[in-house]
Design a protein around this motif. Structure first.
Motif, PDB file in Angstrom:
ATOM      1  N   PHE A 169       0.814  -1.209   0.000  1.00 36.96           N
ATOM      2  CA  PHE A 169       0.000   0.000   0.000  1.00 36.96           C
ATOM      3  C   PHE A 169       0.849   1.261   0.000  1.00 36.96           C
ATOM      4  O   PHE A 169       0.493   2.245  -0.626  1.00 36.96           O
ATOM      5  CB  PHE A 169      -0.924   0.010   1.224  1.00 36.96           C
ATOM      6  N   ALA A 170       1.970   1.233   0.694  1.00 36.79           N
ATOM      7  CA  ALA A 170       2.805   2.423   0.821  1.00 36.79           C
ATOM      8  C   ALA A 170       3.598   2.727  -0.442  1.00 36.79           C
ATOM      9  O   ALA A 170       4.005   3.863  -0.657  1.00 36.79           O
ATOM     10  CB  ALA A 170       3.756   2.267   2.000  1.00 36.79           C
ATOM     11  N   GLY A 171       3.834   1.740  -1.275  1.00 36.62           N
ATOM     12  CA  GLY A 171       4.585   1.981  -2.501  1.00 36.62           C
ATOM     13  C   GLY A 171       4.917   0.696  -3.221  1.00 36.62           C
ATOM     14  O   GLY A 171       4.709  -0.401  -2.693  1.00 36.62           O
ATOM     15  N   TRP A 172       5.413   0.859  -4.440  1.00 37.23           N
ATOM     16  CA  TRP A 172       5.774  -0.274  -5.288  1.00 37.23           C
ATOM     17  C   TRP A 172       7.252  -0.195  -5.616  1.00 37.23           C
ATOM     18  O   TRP A 172       7.747   0.816  -6.089  1.00 37.23           O
ATOM     19  CB  TRP A 172       4.983  -0.264  -6.583  1.00 37.23           C
ATOM     20  N   ASN A 173       7.941  -1.269  -5.369  1.00 34.85           N
ATOM     21  CA  ASN A 173       9.352  -1.388  -5.735  1.00 34.85           C
ATOM     22  C   ASN A 173       9.565  -2.839  -6.168  1.00 34.85           C
ATOM     23  O   ASN A 173       9.984  -3.672  -5.392  1.00 34.85           O
ATOM     24  CB  ASN A 173      10.268  -1.030  -4.561  1.00 34.85           C
ATOM     25  N   GLY A 174       9.207  -3.131  -7.417  1.00 33.32           N
ATOM     26  CA  GLY A 174       9.223  -4.507  -7.867  1.00 33.32           C
ATOM     27  C   GLY A 174       8.097  -5.262  -7.188  1.00 33.32           C
ATOM     28  O   GLY A 174       7.121  -4.673  -6.717  1.00 33.32           O
ATOM     29  N   ARG A 175       8.234  -6.564  -7.132  1.00 34.51           N
ATOM     30  CA  ARG A 175       7.226  -7.383  -6.467  1.00 34.51           C
ATOM     31  C   ARG A 175       7.827  -8.726  -6.125  1.00 34.51           C
ATOM     32  O   ARG A 175       8.455  -9.366  -6.949  1.00 34.51           O
ATOM     33  CB  ARG A 175       6.018  -7.587  -7.378  1.00 34.51           C
ATOM     34  N   SER A 176       7.627  -9.158  -4.894  1.00 29.75           N
ATOM     35  CA  SER A 176       8.077 -10.492  -4.512  1.00 29.75           C
ATOM     36  C   SER A 176       6.944 -11.474  -4.787  1.00 29.75           C
ATOM     37  O   SER A 176       5.793 -11.073  -4.997  1.00 29.75           O
ATOM     38  CB  SER A 176       8.473 -10.531  -3.033  1.00 29.75           C
ATOM     39  N   LEU A 177       7.248 -12.745  -4.771  1.00 29.83           N
ATOM     40  CA  LEU A 177       6.230 -13.761  -5.013  1.00 29.83           C
ATOM     41  C   LEU A 177       5.238 -13.884  -3.866  1.00 29.83           C
ATOM     42  O   LEU A 177       4.213 -14.538  -4.004  1.00 29.83           O
ATOM     43  CB  LEU A 177       6.893 -15.120  -5.272  1.00 29.83           C
ATOM     44  N   THR A 178       5.529 -13.256  -2.730  1.00 24.68           N
ATOM     45  CA  THR A 178       4.626 -13.374  -1.588  1.00 24.68           C
ATOM     46  C   THR A 178       3.911 -12.068  -1.260  1.00 24.68           C
ATOM     47  O   THR A 178       3.202 -11.992  -0.256  1.00 24.68           O
ATOM     48  CB  THR A 178       5.383 -13.875  -0.341  1.00 24.68           C
ATOM     49  N   ASP A 179       4.055 -11.038  -2.067  1.00 22.15           N
ATOM     50  CA  ASP A 179       3.302  -9.800  -1.853  1.00 22.15           C
ATOM     51  C   ASP A 179       1.836 -10.045  -2.199  1.00 22.15           C
ATOM     52  O   ASP A 179       1.523 -10.713  -3.191  1.00 22.15           O
ATOM     53  CB  ASP A 179       3.848  -8.664  -2.719  1.00 22.15           C
ATOM     54  N   ASN A 180       0.934  -9.497  -1.411  1.00 28.14           N
ATOM     55  CA  ASN A 180      -0.491  -9.708  -1.621  1.00 28.14           C
ATOM     56  C   ASN A 180      -1.019  -8.689  -2.631  1.00 28.14           C
ATOM     57  O   ASN A 180      -1.684  -7.717  -2.281  1.00 28.14           O
ATOM     58  CB  ASN A 180      -1.247  -9.620  -0.292  1.00 28.14           C
ATOM     59  N   ALA A 181      -0.735  -8.921  -3.901  1.00 25.58           N
ATOM     60  CA  ALA A 181      -1.124  -7.997  -4.964  1.00 25.58           C
ATOM     61  C   ALA A 181      -2.636  -7.796  -5.065  1.00 25.58           C
ATOM     62  O   ALA A 181      -3.083  -6.669  -5.282  1.00 25.58           O
ATOM     63  CB  ALA A 181      -0.554  -8.463  -6.295  1.00 25.58           C
ATOM     64  N   PRO A 182      -3.464  -8.851  -4.923  1.00 26.61           N
ATOM     65  CA  PRO A 182      -4.908  -8.601  -5.003  1.00 26.61           C
ATOM     66  C   PRO A 182      -5.405  -7.612  -3.945  1.00 26.61           C
ATOM     67  O   PRO A 182      -6.196  -6.719  -4.253  1.00 26.61           O
ATOM     68  CB  PRO A 182      -5.529  -9.989  -4.803  1.00 26.61           C
ATOM     69  N   ASP A 183      -4.954  -7.735  -2.693  1.00 26.85           N
ATOM     70  CA  ASP A 183      -5.367  -6.777  -1.665  1.00 26.85           C
ATOM     71  C   ASP A 183      -4.977  -5.354  -2.067  1.00 26.85           C
ATOM     72  O   ASP A 183      -5.765  -4.420  -1.938  1.00 26.85           O
ATOM     73  CB  ASP A 183      -4.718  -7.111  -0.318  1.00 26.85           C
ATOM     74  N   VAL A 184      -3.755  -5.191  -2.540  1.00 22.23           N
ATOM     75  CA  VAL A 184      -3.262  -3.861  -2.924  1.00 22.23           C
ATOM     76  C   VAL A 184      -4.078  -3.301  -4.083  1.00 22.23           C
ATOM     77  O   VAL A 184      -4.566  -2.171  -4.035  1.00 22.23           O
ATOM     78  CB  VAL A 184      -1.761  -3.912  -3.293  1.00 22.23           C
ATOM     79  N   MET A 185      -4.256  -4.086  -5.143  1.00 19.00           N
ATOM     80  CA  MET A 185      -4.935  -3.588  -6.335  1.00 19.00           C
ATOM     81  C   MET A 185      -6.427  -3.355  -6.095  1.00 19.00           C
ATOM     82  O   MET A 185      -6.977  -2.352  -6.555  1.00 19.00           O
ATOM     83  CB  MET A 185      -4.726  -4.540  -7.512  1.00 19.00           C
ATOM     84  N   PHE A 186      -7.111  -4.269  -5.395  1.00 19.57           N
ATOM     85  CA  PHE A 186      -8.536  -4.068  -5.131  1.00 19.57           C
ATOM     86  C   PHE A 186      -8.746  -2.848  -4.238  1.00 19.57           C
ATOM     87  O   PHE A 186      -9.700  -2.091  -4.425  1.00 19.57           O
ATOM     88  CB  PHE A 186      -9.164  -5.311  -4.508  1.00 19.57           C
ATOM     89  N   SER A 187      -7.882  -2.653  -3.252  1.00 21.81           N
ATOM     90  CA  SER A 187      -8.001  -1.482  -2.385  1.00 21.81           C
ATOM     91  C   SER A 187      -7.755  -0.200  -3.173  1.00 21.81           C
ATOM     92  O   SER A 187      -8.465   0.795  -3.003  1.00 21.81           O
ATOM     93  CB  SER A 187      -7.014  -1.579  -1.215  1.00 21.81           C
ATOM     94  N   LEU A 188      -6.769  -0.231  -4.051  1.00 18.95           N
ATOM     95  CA  LEU A 188      -6.474   0.932  -4.882  1.00 18.95           C
ATOM     96  C   LEU A 188      -7.640   1.227  -5.824  1.00 18.95           C
ATOM     97  O   LEU A 188      -8.088   2.368  -5.950  1.00 18.95           O
ATOM     98  CB  LEU A 188      -5.187   0.689  -5.685  1.00 18.95           C
ATOM     99  N   ALA A 189      -8.168   0.197  -6.473  1.00 21.63           N
ATOM    100  CA  ALA A 189      -9.238   0.378  -7.464  1.00 21.63           C
ATOM    101  C   ALA A 189     -10.541   0.859  -6.834  1.00 21.63           C
ATOM    102  O   ALA A 189     -11.292   1.609  -7.455  1.00 21.63           O
ATOM    103  CB  ALA A 189      -9.473  -0.928  -8.221  1.00 21.63           C
ATOM    104  N   THR A 190     -10.822   0.434  -5.612  1.00 19.84           N
ATOM    105  CA  THR A 190     -12.086   0.796  -4.972  1.00 19.84           C
ATOM    106  C   THR A 190     -11.939   1.962  -3.998  1.00 19.84           C
ATOM    107  O   THR A 190     -12.930   2.432  -3.453  1.00 19.84           O
ATOM    108  CB  THR A 190     -12.677  -0.406  -4.210  1.00 19.84           C
ATOM    109  N   ASN A 191     -10.700   2.390  -3.758  1.00 22.66           N
ATOM    110  CA  ASN A 191     -10.417   3.451  -2.791  1.00 22.66           C
ATOM    111  C   ASN A 191     -10.971   3.084  -1.413  1.00 22.66           C
ATOM    112  O   ASN A 191     -11.446   3.909  -0.666  1.00 22.66           O
ATOM    113  CB  ASN A 191     -10.972   4.795  -3.257  1.00 22.66           C
ATOM    114  N   THR A 192     -10.928   1.800  -1.113  1.00 25.41           N
ATOM    115  CA  THR A 192     -11.424   1.257   0.146  1.00 25.41           C
ATOM    116  C   THR A 192     -10.478   0.136   0.567  1.00 25.41           C
ATOM    117  O   THR A 192     -10.061  -0.660  -0.258  1.00 25.41           O
ATOM    118  CB  THR A 192     -12.831   0.646  -0.041  1.00 25.41           C
ATOM    119  N   ALA A 193     -10.152   0.095   1.841  1.00 25.13           N
ATOM    120  CA  ALA A 193      -9.305  -0.997   2.321  1.00 25.13           C
ATOM    121  C   ALA A 193     -10.056  -2.312   2.170  1.00 25.13           C
ATOM    122  O   ALA A 193     -11.127  -2.488   2.740  1.00 25.13           O
ATOM    123  CB  ALA A 193      -8.909  -0.768   3.771  1.00 25.13           C
ATOM    124  N   LEU A 194      -9.534  -3.218   1.350  1.00 25.98           N
ATOM    125  CA  LEU A 194     -10.150  -4.511   1.106  1.00 25.98           C
ATOM    126  C   LEU A 194      -9.149  -5.626   1.355  1.00 25.98           C
ATOM    127  O   LEU A 194      -7.958  -5.446   1.107  1.00 25.98           O
ATOM    128  CB  LEU A 194     -10.596  -4.631  -0.356  1.00 25.98           C
TER     129      LEU A 194
END
Length: 194
Positions: A145-170
């Motif tokens: 949520f705080a920023g993007w610097n590459g991506r590890s295989l264990t980062d929770n991308a769906p939580d980040v992207m859905f929260s960003l897309a809906t402007n709601t913590a999901l």
């Protein structure tokens, strides 16, 4: 399997063969020397997503409404990808090889080439702005949520992207332990398919 390098005018020539860097067999780690490593083969899918949350987000976007997760219980979350196998290519490039092409901020991005790279870049950016995942050479990869610097295989991308897309913590109610096999700490990092 072969890894070839194309540079300069050759990189813009679809028929160019490039310089051979290393060759080997799929499913086996290939060390090219100097820290450059390549692996390609079948792996256990290292990612996760919750299908009910995905459907709710998709419906909300289609209808221009807020995502309705009122009847969904995170305790019953399931991973749509568990047990899936994927084909992966893993190329590890040493920081020292990336630094000469990094900007002053030590950032690199994955991109291709075109006859007029600036015009092509603008046309792509206009369609999908932004779609570059930056990485600062020599730092840990993190996609949060705080920023993007590459991506590890264990980062929770769906939580980040859905929260960003809906402007709601999901949350999708899943974490990195919801996969059939966890990524490893050693190259090629993707979990074994077997």
């Amino acid at each position: 399997m072969e890894l070839r390098r194309l540079a300069g005018a050759e990189a813009r020539d679809a028929g160019a063969s490039g310089a051979m860097i290393v060759q080997g067999t799929t499913g086996r780690r290939i060390d090219a020397g100097g820290g450059l490593r390549l692996w390609a083969g079948e792996a256990s899918d290292p990612f996760w997503i919750e299908p009910d949350v995905l459907a709710a987000i998709g419906k909300a976007f289609a209808e221009g409404a807020r995502a309705d997760l009122s009847s969904w219980d995170p305790a019953g979350a399931k991973n749509l990808f568990v047990g899936n196998r994927v084909y992966a290519i893993v190329l590890e490039v040493p920081d020292g090889d990336l630094l000469p092409v990094a900007g002053d901020d030590r950032r690199v991005g994955a991109y291709g080439t075109a006859e007029d790279p600036r015009a092509y870049g603008r046309s792509v950016a206009d369609r999908i702005f932004p779609n570059v995942l930056p990485y600062t050479v020599g730092t840990p990869a993190v996609y949060g949520f705080a920023g993007w610097n590459g991506r590890s295989l264990t980062d929770n991308a769906p939580d980040v992207m859905f929260s960003l897309a809906t402007n709601t913590a999901l949350t999708i109610g899943l974490m990195s332990d919801s996969v059939a096999a966890r990524p490893t700490r050693t190259f090629p990092y993707v979990p074994s398919a077997g």
